[in-house]
Design an enzyme around this catalytic site. Structure first.
Site, PDB file in Angstrom:
ATOM      1  N   ASP A  57       0.863  -1.172   0.000  1.00 27.92           N
ATOM      2  CA  ASP A  57       0.000   0.000   0.000  1.00 27.92           C
ATOM      3  C   ASP A  57       0.900   1.223   0.000  1.00 27.92           C
ATOM      4  O   ASP A  57       2.081   1.140  -0.347  1.00 27.92           O
ATOM      5  CB  ASP A  57      -0.881  -0.049   1.254  1.00 27.92           C
ATOM      6  N   HIS A  91      -3.615   6.082   3.517  1.00 22.25           N
ATOM      7  CA  HIS A  91      -4.272   4.840   3.119  1.00 22.25           C
ATOM      8  C   HIS A  91      -3.613   3.631   3.770  1.00 22.25           C
ATOM      9  O   HIS A  91      -4.281   2.780   4.366  1.00 22.25           O
ATOM     10  CB  HIS A  91      -4.246   4.713   1.599  1.00 22.25           C
ATOM     11  N   ALA A 214      -6.611  -8.719  -7.839  1.00 21.19           N
ATOM     12  CA  ALA A 214      -7.764  -9.502  -7.380  1.00 21.19           C
ATOM     13  C   ALA A 214      -8.190 -10.540  -8.414  1.00 21.19           C
ATOM     14  O   ALA A 214      -8.708 -11.602  -8.071  1.00 21.19           O
ATOM     15  CB  ALA A 214      -8.936  -8.581  -7.053  1.00 21.19           C
ATOM     16  N   SER A 266     -11.271  -1.329  -0.426  1.00 23.83           N
ATOM     17  CA  SER A 266      -9.948  -1.327   0.190  1.00 23.83           C
ATOM     18  C   SER A 266     -10.026  -1.744   1.655  1.00 23.83           C
ATOM     19  O   SER A 266      -9.277  -2.622   2.111  1.00 23.83           O
ATOM     20  CB  SER A 266      -9.305   0.055   0.066  1.00 23.83           C
TER      21      SER A 266
END
Length: 394
Positions: A57, A91, A214, A266
């Site tokens: 991240d 984040h 993903a 997220s």
């Protein structure tokens, strides 16, 4: 509040905005999230001790009270030179807090409060920093990307779960190979499915663009639900979605220790990564595919058809998944087979002939060679004597 998205072929994150809140407020605000995941019941078995979760991240702030003493910061993976000092990001810090927040001094508790965090910066909060990312600057392995470097680094550093609250539309070979590398070494990979469910394309076609990582096989793709367990409108709907978790108004910690609420797949991803950490803490040798099976086979709020592309197999239940993981861990990989068993009712086949030369044939061949040599020698002697007699007669 803004959400994780994917733009172009570059990895994209959300820019999160913190709202003022006290520690008491955050405890109360997050209770519905823990209840939705049945996390407190799972804590009776394990709280995630002994497991490191890698957060691929933006950088994580290790000084916030909930993460103090439990964060290791990796080099910045945005360049293969590893010469940029990692910077704290909103984040990344928020994701780490919902995974492993300790709850210290009444603060926020993560799903796996005793787990450790490996912060692996692969992108910056500030979208303008994407221009500085060097997928392949000529100094590292050919075809590298920040994500592939981060995956390999986290795997080699012993992370048992990797949380990726990011995504891109493009599928890169380097990323695909790095995913395979991590899975082959028993690492559980969790990634966000994206926030394109309310896009114009999704409304017109009834499905969303796939995002990666993903979409890679073996990766647990995560969708988002609200407080009522219903799919959030922004959550991407495609077949990469395996499970779902809360993703609307979830409390988190930001750099400096401030609190706020965030939304998006997220944060749903980070919550599922925390549940995976609980499983790996209790059953450290359980393979990634069995962790995924434990998560998908014990969900709450299962769709009527058992699966749909909004929530996958349903909302993760941490306690039930732990229980199922225990049964899966008890399965034997192989069964012993008796040497005297064979198919059918006939007699057992004779043992195979050992490799190597046949002795009888070797004797015949050797005898033939000897006789040939004797005959050749005799011929030479006869011819020699005949030649001598002819010479003497002349």
């Amino acid at each position: 509040m803004t959400r994780l998205g994917a733009a172009g072929s570059a990895l994209a994150l959300a820019c999160l905005v913190a709202g003022p809140a006290s520690a008491l407020d955050v405890r109360g605000d997050q209770q519905w999230v823990l209840d939705a995941l049945n996390a407190e019941k799972a804590w009776e078995v394990t709280r995630g001790a002994g497991v490191t979760v890698a957060v691929l991240d933006s950088g994580v702030d290790p000084s916030v009270p909930e993460l103090r003493g439990k964060v290791t910061v990796a080099p910045d993976m945005q360049s293969s030179m590893f010469d940029d000092a990692p910077r704290n990001g909103s984040h990344g810090t928020a994701m780490a807090s919902v995974i492993a927040g300790s709850g210290r001094d009444g603060g926020l508790r993560g799903v796996a409060p005793d787990a450790r965090i490996l912060s692996v910066p692969v992108i910056a909060d500030d979208e303008r920093d994407e221009e500085k990312v060097e997928p392949d600057d000529g100094f590292g392995q050919a075809g590298e990307s920040p994500l592939s470097r981060g995956l390999r680094y986290a795997t080699d550093q012993g992370a048992r779960v990797i949380s990726m609250s990011l995504g891109a539309y493009g599928s890169e070979r380097a990323d695909r190979e790095a995913v395979a590398y991590a899975l082959s070494r028993g690492v559980v990979l969790v990634a966000a499915s994206g926030n394109d469910g309310d896009s114009v394309y999704a409304r017109e076609h009834g499905t969303s663009f796939w995002t990666f990582p993903a979409g890679f096989p073996g990766v647990i793709g995560v969708g988002s639900v609200d407080k009522k367990g219903k799919p959030t409108g922004f959550s991407s709907d495609n077949l990469s979605v395996m499970v779902a978790a809360p993703g609307d108004g979830v409390p988190a910690v930001f750099p400096g220790g401030s609190y706020g609420r965030i939304e998006g797949t997220s944060v749903s991803t980070a919550l599922v990564a925390g549940v995976a950490a609980l499983i790996k803490s209790k059953y450290p040798t359980l393979r990634p595919e069995l962790v995924a099976q434990a998560l998908t086979s014990t969900t709450r709020g299962k769709p009527a058809a058992r699966y749909n592309d909004k929530v996958g197999f349903g909302v993760v239940d941490a306690a039930a998944a732990l229980d199922r993981a225990g049964r899966l861990a008890g399965y034997r990989v192989s069964l012993p087979v008796r040497d005297d068993l064979h198919f059918g009712n006939g007699t057992t086949a004779p043992p195979p002939t050992p490799p190597g030369p046949d002795p009888l044939r070797m004797w015949v061949f050797g005898g033939g060679v000897v006789l040939g040599l004797i005959g050749f020698g005799a011929g030479v002697i006869v011819l020699t004597r005949r030649s001598e007699r002819q010479t003497a007669g002349r």
